[in-house]
Motif scaffolding. Sequence first.
Motif, PDB file in Angstrom:
ATOM      1  N   LEU A  45     106.197  46.949   2.362  1.00  0.00           N
ATOM      2  CA  LEU A  45     105.470  48.316   2.673  1.00  0.00           C
ATOM      3  C   LEU A  45     104.180  47.487   3.231  1.00  0.00           C
ATOM      4  O   LEU A  45     103.774  47.970   4.308  1.00  0.00           O
ATOM      5  CB  LEU A  45     105.163  48.995   1.375  1.00  0.00           C
ATOM      6  N   PHE A  46     103.566  46.597   2.648  1.00  0.00           N
ATOM      7  CA  PHE A  46     102.247  46.130   2.976  1.00  0.00           C
ATOM      8  C   PHE A  46     102.749  45.221   4.454  1.00  0.00           C
ATOM      9  O   PHE A  46     101.898  45.260   5.192  1.00  0.00           O
ATOM     10  CB  PHE A  46     101.696  45.218   2.101  1.00  0.00           C
ATOM     11  N   ALA A  47     103.685  44.565   4.318  1.00  0.00           N
ATOM     12  CA  ALA A  47     104.171  43.655   5.456  1.00  0.00           C
ATOM     13  C   ALA A  47     104.531  44.623   6.956  1.00  0.00           C
ATOM     14  O   ALA A  47     104.206  44.048   7.838  1.00  0.00           O
ATOM     15  CB  ALA A  47     105.300  42.903   5.404  1.00  0.00           C
ATOM     16  N   THR A  48     105.120  45.833   6.779  1.00  0.00           N
ATOM     17  CA  THR A  48     105.398  46.709   7.932  1.00  0.00           C
ATOM     18  C   THR A  48     104.465  47.958   8.041  1.00  0.00           C
ATOM     19  O   THR A  48     104.696  48.960   8.680  1.00  0.00           O
ATOM     20  CB  THR A  48     106.687  47.081   7.640  1.00  0.00           C
ATOM     21  N   ALA A  49     103.140  47.787   7.430  1.00  0.00           N
ATOM     22  CA  ALA A  49     102.283  48.816   7.722  1.00  0.00           C
ATOM     23  C   ALA A  49     101.924  49.149   9.224  1.00  0.00           C
ATOM     24  O   ALA A  49     101.671  50.140   9.801  1.00  0.00           O
ATOM     25  CB  ALA A  49     101.169  48.584   6.723  1.00  0.00           C
ATOM     26  N   SER A  50     101.761  48.172   9.972  1.00  0.00           N
ATOM     27  CA  SER A  50     101.609  48.068  11.387  1.00  0.00           C
ATOM     28  C   SER A  50     102.705  48.772  12.155  1.00  0.00           C
ATOM     29  O   SER A  50     102.762  48.925  13.479  1.00  0.00           O
ATOM     30  CB  SER A  50     100.959  46.960  11.786  1.00  0.00           C
ATOM     31  N   LEU A  51     103.951  48.745  11.612  1.00  0.00           N
ATOM     32  CA  LEU A  51     105.151  49.334  12.601  1.00  0.00           C
ATOM     33  C   LEU A  51     105.043  50.786  12.629  1.00  0.00           C
ATOM     34  O   LEU A  51     104.346  51.401  11.708  1.00  0.00           O
ATOM     35  CB  LEU A  51     106.442  48.588  11.895  1.00  0.00           C
TER      36      LEU A  51
END
Length: 331
Positions: A45-51
């Motif tokens: 969730l934190f790793a893909t927050a910008s997607l």
Amino acid sequence: MSALVTGDAVVLGLRPARLPSRALALVIDLAVVWAAYILVSLVMLFATASLDAAAQAATTVALFVLVLVGGPIAVETLSHGRSLGKLACGLRVVRDDGGPIRFRHALVRGAMGVIEILLTFGVVACIASLVSERGRRIGDVFAGTLVVRERVSSGWAAAVPPPPPWLVGRFAGLDLSRVPDGLWLAVRQYLMRMRQLDPQVSWTMAVRLAEDMAACTGTPLPDGVPPAAYLAGVVGERQARDARRAFGPGQAGGGTVAAVAPPWFVGLGPGPVRGSGAGPRPAPVPPAVFPSAGLPASGGAAEPTGSGGPGVEAANNAESRVRSTGFAPPA
């Protein structure tokens, strides 16, 4: 094959696990899997927050499939049927014939587990396990597997006798892929109970099982090999292949099998090849070590040939026939 598995040889040396122990193991497995899923989801969730939303949805589905479905499949495959919950409860997933499971068995169990465990909260699995005689859920039925208890009393399980030393490695070229699980189960049950059967019934069952095994493998029965020894040799070859698959080459050597061969197989040598006129090759074993084959158990030493009357001569001839094959057919 059900006709060959009579009341004298129906006991499989494995105790099926029932619903309470399976439910406890499942609760432990689900707790571990869901904890791993939540942890990985938070990281992603934190790793893909910008997607965008579509990419995040695809990531969520991928995590569900990989962790909640692929995780248990990978664990059961690598541990040969023992997940963390089953290890804690003393359970293991095996094939219907008692052998270790492979990837295809774990894949079918995992795919069906999504429906009967995850989507229905285990209701379908519980009902199927209660209805089944051996406590199997739907995934076990489709995969051809069974969950058994490993922690049983020492007197419960019976071991399949290893083949005679002179048969170790002889059947390495047999094609065992066409042998059905029902035949493997019948052969294993016969070998585990052969010493407890009536001699005539034991001989008849061994002959019929050996003929069925030869028909499935496409290779005729070898000359001079007793049917029970042939069955033990074929089962030993399959166990050696399973051991090599599970633990790698060199872990199922013939010397180990020969060293632990039971007394009613050790020293049993092949008889003369039909039509060759050759005599028995290895040293014979006294008839007393073949209680399951209907041989007489004589405690004293045999008299020399020609030292008595017709009765002694007939006994010597009978002993010679026993030495040539190792098994004597019933009268």
